[in-house]
Design an enzyme around this catalytic site. Structure first.
Site, PDB file in Angstrom:
ATOM      1  N   CYS A 158       5.255  -2.067  -2.891  1.00 15.00           N
ATOM      2  CA  CYS A 158       6.261  -1.266  -2.211  1.00 15.00           C
ATOM      3  C   CYS A 158       7.682  -2.064  -1.762  1.00 15.00           C
ATOM      4  O   CYS A 158       7.686  -3.314  -1.983  1.00 15.00           O
ATOM      5  CB  CYS A 158       5.698  -1.040  -0.783  1.00 15.00           C
ATOM      6  SG  CYS A 158       4.243   0.260  -0.683  1.00 15.00           S
ATOM      7  N   CYS A 180       6.701   3.283  -3.869  1.00 10.10           N
ATOM      8  CA  CYS A 180       6.605   3.395  -2.579  1.00 10.10           C
ATOM      9  C   CYS A 180       7.539   2.761  -1.664  1.00 10.10           C
ATOM     10  O   CYS A 180       8.155   1.800  -2.169  1.00 10.10           O
ATOM     11  CB  CYS A 180       5.107   2.999  -1.991  1.00 10.10           C
ATOM     12  SG  CYS A 180       4.641   1.273  -2.390  1.00 10.10           S
TER      13      CYS A 180
END
Length: 265
Positions: A113, A194
């Site tokens: 992420c 993400c």
């Protein structure tokens, strides 16, 4: 002649007949293979498949796993097989993203992420930036992108194997082997991303430092993008002439007026 002798001769004749059929079928097969080989491939304007493509792809596969053990164990030969299944015996101008879905599955990778960096028309600069900072990951840094970056490939409609003579150029047809692959790879990377996703865009006419701006954060297209993102309850921010990237450009242009220390800090 007794019954046993009759049966033996009958079986022998059937064996000869079966052998003749096999040989005949083999001859027809050879003739068909020769006919297919003589069918001329359509001439495209792009270069042919990269020589030694299989060795390069499989070698890169093992190399990537050695560099990034967190990638896990991948079946490098299976990856090559899925590529060939996607393009062999198919029109190189009629390859779709769906044709590469199994290839996407066997190269699946977890993307950390806040690390994804997308780009458009900033190829050289964005990779110099990620290499210098080691803080972001572009598509070409992923397992799938690393395997095929800079390579050319297409199959032949007349039979199995790659076409080493010529492949469609990038804009020669909409669904060519490479463009469909990179569309699939880009979509796969975006879906796997993400957290905060960054994008580096080319805002000048030729991408060089301090050139006339073609686009900025206030450009219509970026304002539309902002609206779309915010409508999906996501946050958005845009920075013109991001200073760390400008500083990186100044490494190659230290005497440029735009690289005056006061102007970039």
């Amino acid at each position: 002649m007794n019954t046993q002798e009759r049966m033996s001769r009958l079986l022998w004749r059937k064996s000869i007949l079966a052998l003749a059929v096999v040989i005949l079928a083999s001859c027809f097969g050879d003739a068909e293979a020769q006919r297919i080989a003589k069918v001329p491939s359509k001439r495209y304007t792009g270069p042919g498949t990269t020589p030694n493509l299989r060795n390069i792809v499989v070698g890169r596969c093992y190399h990537y796993m050695s560099l990034y053990p967190a990638t896990g164990v991948k079946d490098c030969n299976r990856i090559w097989q899925e590529l060939t299944d996607a393009v062999f015996r198919k029109d190189p101008c009629n390859i779709t993203e769906e044709d590469y879905q199994k290839l996407a599955q066997v190269t699946e990778q977890t993307i950390p992420c806040d690390k994804s960096l997308l780009w458009s028309r900033t190829n050289d600069l964005v990779h110099r930036y990620t290499k210098a900072t080691e803080s972001f990951m572009t598509l070409e840094d992923t397992f799938l992108g690393f395997l095929f970056n800079g390579l050319m490939w297409c199959g032949r409609t007349a039979g199995p194997g790659m076409n080493y003579n010529a492949c469609p150029a990038w804009n020669e047809c909409a669904n060519n082997s490479r463009s469909s692959f990179w569309k699939m790879a880009s979509a796969t990377f975006a879906k796997a991303s993400c957290g905060t996703v960054n994008v580096m865009l080319n805002g000048s006419t030729d991408g060089a430092i301090a050139r006339k701006e073609r686009n900025s954060c206030n450009s219509e297209s970026l304002l539309e993008l902002q609206q779309y993102i915010e409508e999906h309850n996501l946050t958005y921010s845009c920075i013109d002439n991001y200073k760390p990237v400008t500083a990186l450009q100044c490494v190659e242009n230290p005497n440029h007026h735009a690289c005056n220390q006061c102007s970039i800090l």
